[in-house]
Design a protein around this motif. Structure first.
Motif, mmCIF file in Angstrom:
data_model
loop_
_atom_site.group_PDB
_atom_site.id
_atom_site.type_symbol
_atom_site.label_atom_id
_atom_site.label_comp_id
_atom_site.label_asym_id
_atom_site.label_seq_id
_atom_site.Cartn_x
_atom_site.Cartn_y
_atom_site.Cartn_z
ATOM 1 N N ALA A 97 0.835 -1.208 0.000
ATOM 2 C CA ALA A 97 0.000 0.000 0.000
ATOM 3 C C ALA A 97 0.868 1.256 0.000
ATOM 4 C CB ALA A 97 -0.936 -0.009 1.202
ATOM 5 N N ALA A 98 1.923 1.245 0.795
ATOM 6 C CA ALA A 98 2.817 2.404 0.850
ATOM 7 C C ALA A 98 3.499 2.631 -0.490
ATOM 8 C CB ALA A 98 3.857 2.207 1.951
ATOM 9 N N LEU A 99 3.987 1.542 -1.104
ATOM 10 C CA LEU A 99 4.650 1.672 -2.406
ATOM 11 C C LEU A 99 3.679 2.158 -3.477
ATOM 12 C CD1 LEU A 99 6.913 -1.499 -2.407
ATOM 13 C CD2 LEU A 99 7.653 0.889 -2.270
ATOM 14 N N ARG A 100 2.452 1.672 -3.405
ATOM 15 C CA ARG A 100 1.443 2.118 -4.372
ATOM 16 C C ARG A 100 1.245 3.633 -4.252
ATOM 17 N NH1 ARG A 100 -2.691 -1.067 -2.971
ATOM 18 N NH2 ARG A 100 -1.890 -2.731 -4.267
ATOM 19 N N ASN A 101 1.134 4.123 -3.031
ATOM 20 C CA ASN A 101 0.974 5.572 -2.820
ATOM 21 C C ASN A 101 2.223 6.334 -3.248
ATOM 22 O OD1 ASN A 101 -1.629 5.406 -1.844
ATOM 23 N ND2 ASN A 101 -0.973 5.226 0.286
ATOM 24 N N LEU A 102 3.371 5.809 -2.890
ATOM 25 C CA LEU A 102 4.620 6.508 -3.194
ATOM 26 C C LEU A 102 4.915 6.557 -4.687
ATOM 27 C CD1 LEU A 102 6.871 5.109 -0.344
ATOM 28 C CD2 LEU A 102 6.020 7.453 -0.559
ATOM 29 N N LEU A 103 4.604 5.497 -5.392
ATOM 30 C CA LEU A 103 4.957 5.441 -6.806
ATOM 31 C C LEU A 103 3.916 6.087 -7.712
ATOM 32 C CD1 LEU A 103 6.546 1.897 -6.918
ATOM 33 C CD2 LEU A 103 7.708 4.106 -6.979
ATOM 34 N N GLN A 104 2.725 6.338 -7.221
ATOM 35 C CA GLN A 104 1.718 7.026 -8.033
ATOM 36 C C GLN A 104 1.875 8.531 -7.951
ATOM 37 O OE1 GLN A 104 -2.151 5.657 -6.923
ATOM 38 N NE2 GLN A 104 -2.000 3.815 -8.147
ATOM 39 N N VAL A 105 2.484 9.032 -6.914
ATOM 40 C CA VAL A 105 2.682 10.462 -6.722
ATOM 41 C C VAL A 105 4.158 10.746 -6.946
ATOM 42 C CG1 VAL A 105 2.489 12.337 -5.046
ATOM 43 C CG2 VAL A 105 0.881 10.439 -4.976
ATOM 44 N N PRO A 106 4.504 11.825 -7.654
ATOM 45 C CA PRO A 106 5.923 12.155 -7.810
ATOM 46 C C PRO A 106 6.593 12.253 -6.441
ATOM 47 C CG PRO A 106 4.588 13.536 -9.238
ATOM 48 C CD PRO A 106 3.645 12.763 -8.369
#
Length: 193
Positions: free
Chosen positions: A168-177
């Motif tokens: 979940a954290a990676l999904r958030n981090l990689l979708q936002v610059p």
């Protein structure tokens, strides 16, 4: 040369432009028309090639229909039409399911692979050490959850929680610059950040 080779050469030489014109009328694109003609010639004449040998029909007879030779153009035209319709149906079916396949909104440049690796490395650095270890062992080393639990000395449920939170954290981090602050991750919420 065998009879079918002579017939293929003559058909391609004398009627090649007419066949490409016929295919062009169907598809409306020169290169696709040329490809259709080539595929149709291969389709029709590969059948003729298989008929050589002792079981071959008498000279002058076409093995596909038992008629006099010279009817190959009709076979090729029919093959062009069939190939075009098959491709048309495939494209129409694809348009119906294309939305089910994930695709990027923008084209990737030549440096996108290196950029993606750098983004993943930066996102991994923002995870807790245990989350990062679980992700690396699971997705980079391809270990199973029980094997990861054994390697790290954790319960399987704990490994699953770390993997879920990290995903979940990676999904958030990689979708936002990465230069913009990402929303709170499940780990941040648990830690009260």
């Amino acid at each position: 040369m065998t009879h079918w080779e002579d017939e293929l050469a003559e058909l391609a030489h004398r009627r090649g432009r007419a066949l490409v014109g016929y295919a062009y009328v169907l598809c409306g694109e020169q290169r696709q028309a040329e490809d259709l003609v080539q595929d149709a010639l291969v389709k029709v004449f590969s059948r003729l090639r298989r008929h050589r040998g002792p079981a071959a029909p008498a000279p002058g007879l076409h093995p596909l229909d038992g008629e006099r030779s010279g009817t190959s153009e009709a076979y090729v035209r029919r093959a062009i039409l069939t190939l075009y319709l098959d491709e048309y149906r495939r494209r129409r079916r694809w348009r119906g399911v294309r939305h089910l396949v994930a695709s990027e909104d923008r084209a990737r440049g030549p440096a996108s692979g290196a950029t993606a690796r750098a983004d993943v490395a930066a996102a991994l650095a923002r995870l807790t050490p245990r989350e990062r270890a679980c992700v690396v062992l699971r997705y980079f080393e391809d270990l199973t959850v029980p094997r990861i639990a054994e390697e790290l000395g954790l319960a399987q449920g704990t490994v699953k929680r770390y993997l879920s939170d990290a995903t979940a954290a990676l999904r958030n981090l990689l979708q936002v610059p990465l230069d913009q602050p990402a929303g709170p991750t499940p780990t941040d919420r648990r830690a009260g950040r």
